[in-house]
Motif scaffolding. Structure first.
Motif, PDB file in Angstrom:
ATOM      1  N   ALA A 115      46.552  74.809  27.820  1.00 27.45           N
ATOM      2  CA  ALA A 115      47.262  75.036  26.554  1.00 27.45           C
ATOM      3  C   ALA A 115      46.464  74.560  25.353  1.00 27.45           C
ATOM      4  O   ALA A 115      46.697  75.012  24.217  1.00 27.45           O
ATOM      5  N   LEU A 116      45.490  73.666  25.569  1.00 28.65           N
ATOM      6  CA  LEU A 116      44.669  73.174  24.459  1.00 28.65           C
ATOM      7  C   LEU A 116      43.596  74.170  24.041  1.00 28.65           C
ATOM      8  O   LEU A 116      43.084  74.083  22.917  1.00 28.65           O
ATOM      9  N   HIS A 117      43.239  75.096  24.928  1.00 30.55           N
ATOM     10  CA  HIS A 117      42.157  76.029  24.626  1.00 30.55           C
ATOM     11  C   HIS A 117      42.618  77.028  23.555  1.00 30.55           C
ATOM     12  O   HIS A 117      43.582  77.758  23.731  1.00 30.55           O
ATOM     13  N   GLY A 118      41.943  77.034  22.435  1.00 33.61           N
ATOM     14  CA  GLY A 118      42.304  77.908  21.319  1.00 33.61           C
ATOM     15  C   GLY A 118      43.442  77.382  20.477  1.00 33.61           C
ATOM     16  O   GLY A 118      43.965  78.109  19.621  1.00 33.61           O
ATOM     17  N   LEU A 119      43.829  76.121  20.693  1.00 31.22           N
ATOM     18  CA  LEU A 119      44.954  75.550  19.947  1.00 31.22           C
ATOM     19  C   LEU A 119      44.540  75.235  18.509  1.00 31.22           C
ATOM     20  O   LEU A 119      43.498  74.629  18.265  1.00 31.22           O
ATOM     21  N   SER A 120      45.375  75.650  17.564  1.00 34.67           N
ATOM     22  CA  SER A 120      45.137  75.363  16.141  1.00 34.67           C
ATOM     23  C   SER A 120      45.988  74.163  15.740  1.00 34.67           C
ATOM     24  O   SER A 120      47.208  74.161  15.944  1.00 34.67           O
ATOM     25  N   LEU A 121      45.350  73.158  15.180  1.00 30.62           N
ATOM     26  CA  LEU A 121      46.047  71.935  14.800  1.00 30.62           C
ATOM     27  C   LEU A 121      46.056  71.765  13.290  1.00 30.62           C
ATOM     28  O   LEU A 121      45.146  72.214  12.582  1.00 30.62           O
ATOM     29  N   SER A 122      47.106  71.118  12.814  1.00 32.20           N
ATOM     30  CA  SER A 122      47.220  70.827  11.388  1.00 32.20           C
ATOM     31  C   SER A 122      46.371  69.601  11.054  1.00 32.20           C
ATOM     32  O   SER A 122      46.318  68.634  11.810  1.00 32.20           O
ATOM     33  N   LEU A 123      45.708  69.664   9.917  1.00 33.94           N
ATOM     34  CA  LEU A 123      44.893  68.534   9.466  1.00 33.94           C
ATOM     35  C   LEU A 123      45.732  67.458   8.803  1.00 33.94           C
ATOM     36  O   LEU A 123      45.222  66.377   8.479  1.00 33.94           O
ATOM     37  N   GLN A 124      47.017  67.731   8.569  1.00 33.53           N
ATOM     38  CA  GLN A 124      47.885  66.801   7.864  1.00 33.53           C
ATOM     39  C   GLN A 124      48.551  65.777   8.790  1.00 33.53           C
ATOM     40  O   GLN A 124      49.097  64.799   8.319  1.00 33.53           O
ATOM     41  N   LYS A 125      48.516  66.030  10.092  1.00 33.75           N
ATOM     42  CA  LYS A 125      49.191  65.144  11.039  1.00 33.75           C
ATOM     43  C   LYS A 125      48.182  64.608  12.062  1.00 33.75           C
ATOM     44  O   LYS A 125      47.178  65.260  12.342  1.00 33.75           O
ATOM     45  N   PRO A 126      48.458  63.454  12.618  1.00 41.25           N
ATOM     46  CA  PRO A 126      47.584  62.943  13.685  1.00 41.25           C
ATOM     47  C   PRO A 126      47.549  63.906  14.872  1.00 41.25           C
ATOM     48  O   PRO A 126      48.575  64.519  15.224  1.00 41.25           O
ATOM     49  N   VAL A 127      46.374  64.034  15.475  1.00 43.40           N
ATOM     50  CA  VAL A 127      46.217  64.975  16.591  1.00 43.40           C
ATOM     51  C   VAL A 127      47.092  64.577  17.771  1.00 43.40           C
ATOM     52  O   VAL A 127      47.735  65.428  18.394  1.00 43.40           O
ATOM     53  N   LEU A 128      47.137  63.286  18.075  1.00 45.00           N
ATOM     54  CA  LEU A 128      47.917  62.832  19.226  1.00 45.00           C
ATOM     55  C   LEU A 128      49.392  63.158  19.036  1.00 45.00           C
ATOM     56  O   LEU A 128      50.076  63.573  19.985  1.00 45.00           O
ATOM     57  N   GLU A 129      49.883  63.003  17.823  1.00 52.74           N
ATOM     58  CA  GLU A 129      51.284  63.320  17.539  1.00 52.74           C
ATOM     59  C   GLU A 129      51.555  64.800  17.771  1.00 52.74           C
ATOM     60  O   GLU A 129      52.602  65.178  18.314  1.00 52.74           O
ATOM     61  N   GLN A 130      50.609  65.659  17.400  1.00 50.81           N
ATOM     62  CA  GLN A 130      50.780  67.100  17.604  1.00 50.81           C
ATOM     63  C   GLN A 130      50.719  67.452  19.101  1.00 50.81           C
ATOM     64  O   GLN A 130      51.436  68.347  19.558  1.00 50.81           O
ATOM     65  N   LEU A 131      49.876  66.753  19.846  1.00 52.01           N
ATOM     66  CA  LEU A 131      49.810  67.010  21.284  1.00 52.01           C
ATOM     67  C   LEU A 131      51.106  66.599  21.973  1.00 52.01           C
ATOM     68  O   LEU A 131      51.589  67.302  22.869  1.00 52.01           O
ATOM     69  N   ILE A 132      51.681  65.479  21.544  1.00 50.04           N
ATOM     70  CA  ILE A 132      52.945  65.032  22.134  1.00 50.04           C
ATOM     71  C   ILE A 132      54.064  66.016  21.797  1.00 50.04           C
ATOM     72  O   ILE A 132      54.949  66.279  22.629  1.00 50.04           O
ATOM     73  N   ALA A 133      54.023  66.576  20.597  1.00 48.99           N
ATOM     74  CA  ALA A 133      55.014  67.593  20.231  1.00 48.99           C
ATOM     75  C   ALA A 133      54.850  68.840  21.095  1.00 48.99           C
ATOM     76  O   ALA A 133      55.828  69.514  21.436  1.00 48.99           O
ATOM     77  N   LEU A 134      53.593  69.146  21.445  1.00 45.07           N
ATOM     78  CA  LEU A 134      53.322  70.310  22.303  1.00 45.07           C
ATOM     79  C   LEU A 134      53.789  70.051  23.726  1.00 45.07           C
ATOM     80  O   LEU A 134      54.373  70.929  24.379  1.00 45.07           O
ATOM     81  N   ASN A 135      53.522  68.830  24.220  1.00 45.70           N
ATOM     82  CA  ASN A 135      53.937  68.445  25.566  1.00 45.70           C
ATOM     83  C   ASN A 135      54.097  66.929  25.575  1.00 45.70           C
ATOM     84  O   ASN A 135      53.118  66.200  25.378  1.00 45.70           O
ATOM     85  N   PRO A 136      55.318  66.423  25.806  1.00 44.29           N
ATOM     86  CA  PRO A 136      55.559  64.971  25.740  1.00 44.29           C
ATOM     87  C   PRO A 136      54.676  64.162  26.695  1.00 44.29           C
ATOM     88  O   PRO A 136      54.459  62.968  26.474  1.00 44.29           O
ATOM     89  N   ARG A 137      54.144  64.803  27.732  1.00 46.99           N
ATOM     90  CA  ARG A 137      53.337  64.056  28.706  1.00 46.99           C
ATOM     91  C   ARG A 137      52.019  63.563  28.113  1.00 46.99           C
ATOM     92  O   ARG A 137      51.394  62.665  28.668  1.00 46.99           O
ATOM     93  N   TRP A 138      51.599  64.152  26.965  1.00 50.86           N
ATOM     94  CA  TRP A 138      50.371  63.663  26.332  1.00 50.86           C
ATOM     95  C   TRP A 138      50.540  62.233  25.814  1.00 50.86           C
ATOM     96  O   TRP A 138      49.552  61.548  25.527  1.00 50.86           O
TER      97      TRP A 138
END
Length: 404
Positions: A115-138
């Motif tokens: 799911a991370l391959h090709g994932l677009s992330l916002s520069l305004q939020k911490p990356v780890l926080e966005q990964l946890i939103a994508l999947n809580p297991r992160w």
């Protein structure tokens, strides 16, 4: 006079060096062949059991960040950004390979990494926080611990897994999704091999004795009968036992027709069929070394013991058995070492609970395409073989093991 002695000594040493060099030249092709065809493949196979090139080459940034992590507390924010950058820099197929590799250590990581391959992330939020939103297991400590453990060049994962163990929270624990699976398989392999070796001893000793004492055409006929299995492939011999032992096979029909049994016996696709077929295949490996030793038995000792009034059992125990013991041990070693690596016969005549380690090596190589696991099982089996040989050598002595 003194000079003559020195000249002669130098000439002798030169002659010995030439002889040694000549011997090395003669042996060199065989040594090179042995290294290339035997030693090198085994070494490469064993290397696969600790090789972690898939994760190591795919996670350079993540590896550099996690090197400073002490493994306690929550995952570091830079590690999340490095992981996303590493995965996005990979081809889709390479990312899938990485995901599969991490999934071996922790179930569910395959879908998380893909799911991370090709994932677009916002520069305004911490990356780890966005990964946890994508999947809580992160946000789980275990996930990042797995990535940390499996990002090195070498990994103990496969060897530990082959022993039903895993690294968790900095220590060794029992694999969560197994209940001693591989330990049971190894125990089964050695149990079957031990029983087959014992049966070969029981059946093969009288056969070898008759071969060694038979004279004329009868001895030659019996010797051909023992050698005959070597002239037929293992597959053909195993298939023959299937025809003989199946419920409508020759043996069951004979027993029913002669009213010896009322219903067919279950002799195939179980442990009984494995024992029968494996003993048939491996019996010559016990008989032939023992036969060679029995031919050299000093009969004068036996006659002397009998003439002095010793009973037949005492003659056998104290005079005959010590002389043939090297052949017995050599045959037992050959049978046992060959049996623990058997594949075709247990697969064809055994059931699901009769498969040995070699079956699972083939499964992980061909079906699951998990070469690391196949290499780990094979490496542990090889180590176990050397341990058994060492035990035989220690108990019986060097001369007994070598058959001298």
């Amino acid at each position: 006079m003194e000079n003559d002695k020195k000249v002669i000594a130098l000439a002798v040493r030169a002659t010995r060096r030439r002889e040694q060099l000549g011997g090395l030249v003669l042996v060199a092709p065989a040594v090179v062949f042995l290294l290339l065809i035997f030693v090198a493949p085994i070494a490469l196979f064993a290397w696969r059991s600790v090789d972690n090139a898939e994760a190591w080459s795919a996670l350079p940034r993540t590896r550099a960040v996690l090197r400073a992590w002490d493994g306690t507390g929550g995952p570091p924010e830079p590690a999340a950004a490095a992981l996303v950058a590493d995965v996005n820099s990979l081809d889709r197929s390479v990312a899938a390979t990485l995901a599969r590799r991490l999934n071996y250590s922790e179930s569910g990581m395959r879908s998380m990494v893909i799911a991370l391959h090709g994932l677009s992330l916002s520069l305004q939020k911490p990356v780890l926080e966005q990964l946890i939103a994508l999947n809580p297991r992160w946000g789980e400590h275990r996930i990042w611990q797995v990535i940390d453990n499996e990002s090195g060049r070498l990994t103990p994962y496969y060897l530990l897994r082959a022993l039903d163990l895993q690294l968790r929270d900095g220590g060794l624990t029992k694999a969560s999704d197994q209940d001693g699976t591989f330990r049971v398989i190894f125990a089964r392999t050695f149990w079957i091999s031990g029983i087959v070796t014992l049966l070969c001893l029981i059946v093969g000793f009288p056969v070898a004795y008759v071969l060694a004492t038979a004279k004329g055409w009868l001895g030659r006929l019996l010797f051909i009968a023992v050698l005959l299995p070597f002239w037929t492939s293992v597959l053909v011999r195993t298939m023959s036992w299937i025809l003989l032992l199946q419920q409508n096979g020759i043996l069951n029909r004979f027993l029913i027709d002669h009213h010896l049994i009322s219903a067919p016996l279950t002799l195939i696709y179980n442990r009984t069929g494995v024992y029968i077929a494996m003993v048939h295949v491996l019996l010559p490996f016990f008989v032939l070394p023992l036969y060679g030793v029995m031919l050299k038995v000093d009969r004068a000792q036996i006659w002397a013991a009998a003439s002095l009034g010793a009973r037949p059992l005492a003659v056998f125990r104290h005079s005959y058995l010590p002389q043939v013991m090297p052949g017995i041990v050599a045959g037992l070693v050959l049978v046992f070492v060959t049996a623990i690596g058997f594949y075709i016969t247990p697969v064809l005549v055994g059931g699901g609970g009769d498969q040995m380690v070699s079956y699972f090596v083939a499964f992980y190589t061909n079906s699951s395409v998990n070469w690391g696991m196949a290499a780990a099982l094979g490496t542990l089996l090889l180590i176990a073989t050397f341990v058994c040989l060492g035990a035989f050598r220690r108990v019986m002595g060097t001369a007994a093991v070598s058959g001298r």
